[in-house]
Design an enzyme around this catalytic site. Structure first.
Site, PDB file in Angstrom:
ATOM      1  N   ASP A  54      29.515  13.062   2.851  1.00  0.00           N
ATOM      2  CA  ASP A  54      28.245  13.632   2.393  1.00  0.00           C
ATOM      3  C   ASP A  54      28.566  14.929   1.664  1.00  0.00           C
ATOM      4  OD1 ASP A  54      26.990  11.562   3.660  1.00  0.00           O
ATOM      5  OD2 ASP A  54      26.342  12.722   5.402  1.00  0.00           O
ATOM      6  N   ASP A 103      19.089   1.190   7.818  1.00  0.00           N
ATOM      7  CA  ASP A 103      19.148   2.135   8.934  1.00  0.00           C
ATOM      8  C   ASP A 103      18.616   1.442  10.181  1.00  0.00           C
ATOM      9  OD1 ASP A 103      20.085   3.998   7.211  1.00  0.00           O
ATOM     10  OD2 ASP A 103      18.255   5.193   7.117  1.00  0.00           O
TER      11      ASP A 103
END
Lengths: 216, 252
Positions: free
Chosen positions: B130, B11
């Site tokens: 997701d 990230d």
């Protein structure tokens, strides 16, 4: 020694340029025929569709450069689509003519094997290269460790001349040509610049071979 | 035959890796490229950089990160986060990314997948999904904004649609398992795996090396992605691969 990368507007040249620079060679990225012809060896990269790529090569008159390279025995390495373009023709989006240096056609993976079992297309990921022969620049004792390389493609070379096959991988139930060579012209279907240590080794051996004058 | 792939995810916010990482061997653990090189040496097959920057400047920085990564890495990598247009894709792929991953923007405007796929080829376009189990719908539904917003798409239907539009690979994250460290969501991965014929990256829930075996072997995912267990050294890429190799899984 200076390596020319043929920039005909198809794909990502940056990674291969950087990989060659890391190996200590000068790189010229160009679309200029004269300039490219003056380098010691050339790389034909390529990502995208066969027809678009051939069209771009013709529009930029770089297709004739490649024929001149073959005649003059200058080393050239085609990578991924760059290798496919060196074959006679492709069935991608209807039939299209290639540069015709290697015998054979580029066809799509069927996505289903002889037993009727489906396999994924594109052929994307790490596969193991097996060697059919060892040209002078690619000696067996130079290659230590595993032989995994990174492939990403939906089309592959078929009906090729077995004498021109240097290395291959198995996928689906196809034998996928990984490295082909005819005289000074070499093709790699996988991405050596993305294939970690072994890919870098293959690039280095090719460059060393060019330097020693044995890629012919 | 292709090897199963292990993919660490980094990230990145405003050009720096977030989630505290303490690798003694690294001079600067916040530098995405340093960390990427470390994972490469560990045997990572691929990397994902997920840009979580909120600002325009942060996104600009990401292009530099990609260029640096492409200059220093000899393995493929994917960039995701904040990609909304074909132009965004062009900038990142030209900077040296091998693939781009789209998520919410593709749900808002599915044609984005087709535009990217037509322009660069399907192999460059990853669609990240997701998914979360919905009791009400009795199936997995697609969510956005980290699982907060439910869409009208069933996960399996969206997976099929994404592939039809030209996705070359799917990154399937289980919002139920994410952060739980109790293993990947095997039923979800299996359902999507059986619905489409492109490679599937399973994500969310990795807690130990055995979890990778389960998802790669039992439900035949092509790749498995994890972030925190690698960053916090709960296991390493090398350990996961050793374990897989011992159990007879084909890895490099």
């Amino acid at each position: 020694m200076r390596i020319g990368i043929i920039d005909y507007g198809m794909g990502n040249l940056f990674s291969v340029e950087q990989a060659i620079k890391r190996l200590g060679y000068e790189v010229l990225v160009s679309a200029d025929k004269e300039e490219l012809f003056a380098t010691d060896a050339l790389i034909l990269p390529g990502v995208g569709s066969f027809k678009d790529a051939m069209k771009r090569l013709q529009e930029t008159n770089l297709d004739s450069l490649i024929n001149e390279i073959e005649i003059s025995n200058k080393p050239l390495l085609g990578i991924c689509l760059g290798m496919q373009l060196l074959f006679q023709r492709s069935t991608e989006n209807g039939s299209g003519k290639g540069l015709g240096i290697f015998k054979g056609e580029i066809e799509r993976f069927a996505g289903i094997n002889d037993d009727g079992i489906a396999y994924r297309v594109p052929h994307m990921g790490w596969n193991e290269l097996q060697f059919a022969q060892h040209p002078e620049w690619l000696q067996e004792n130079e290659m230590t460790g595993d032989h995994f390389v990174y492939f990403v493609h939906s089309y592959f070379a078929t009906n090729i001349d077995q004498e021109e096959l240097v290395a291959f991988a198995h996928y689906g139930n196809e034998l996928v040509p990984g490295i082909v060579q005819r005289g000074s012209i070499t093709g790699m279907q996988f991405h050596p610049e993305k294939s970690s240590e072994f890919g870098v080794l293959l690039l280095r051996l090719w460059l060393d071979g060019v330097k020693k004058g044995v890629v012919m | 035959m292709l090897t199963k792939r292990i993919i660490p995810c980094l990230d990145v916010k405003e050009g720096r890796v977030v989630k505290g990482v303490q690798f003694v061997s690294l001079r600067d653990a916040g530098d995405p490229v340093e960390l990427a090189k470390f994972y490469n040496e560990q045997g990572a097959d691929e990397l994902v950089f997920l840009d979580i920057s909120a600002s325009h400047e942060g996104r600009e920085t990401m292009v530099d990160v990609v260029r640096q990564a492409a200059s220093n890495l000899a393995i493929p990598f994917t960039v995701g986060g904040g990609i909304r247009t074909l132009e965004d894709m062009k900038r990142l792929l030209r900077a040296g990314a091998d693939k781009v991953s789209v998520n919410s923007s593709a749900l808002q405007r599915p044609e984005l997948i087709k535009e990217g796929s037509d322009y660069f080829g399907a192999q460059c376009i990853v669609v990240a999904i997701d998914a979360k189990w919905s009791e009400e719908d009795d199936t997995w539904m697609v969510y956005t904004h980290g699982g907060r917003n439910k869409t009208d798409w069933q996960a399996v239907a969206w997976a099929k649609e994404a592939v039809k539009l030209g996705a070359g690979e799917l990154l399937v994250t289980s919002m139920d398992q994410d952060g739980e460290k109790s293993g990947f969501d095997l039923p979800l991965t299996k359902a999507i795996r059986e619905a489409v014929n492109v490679p599937i990256i399973a994500s969310g829930g990795a807690g130990n090396a055995d979890h990778f075996y389960d998802v790669l072997q039992h439900v035949d995912a092509d790749a498995a992605l994890a972030a925190s267990i690698f960053h916090y050294k709960e296991t390493s890429v090398a350990e996961v691969k050793n374990k897989l190799r011992q159990k007879g899984v084909f890895v490099r």
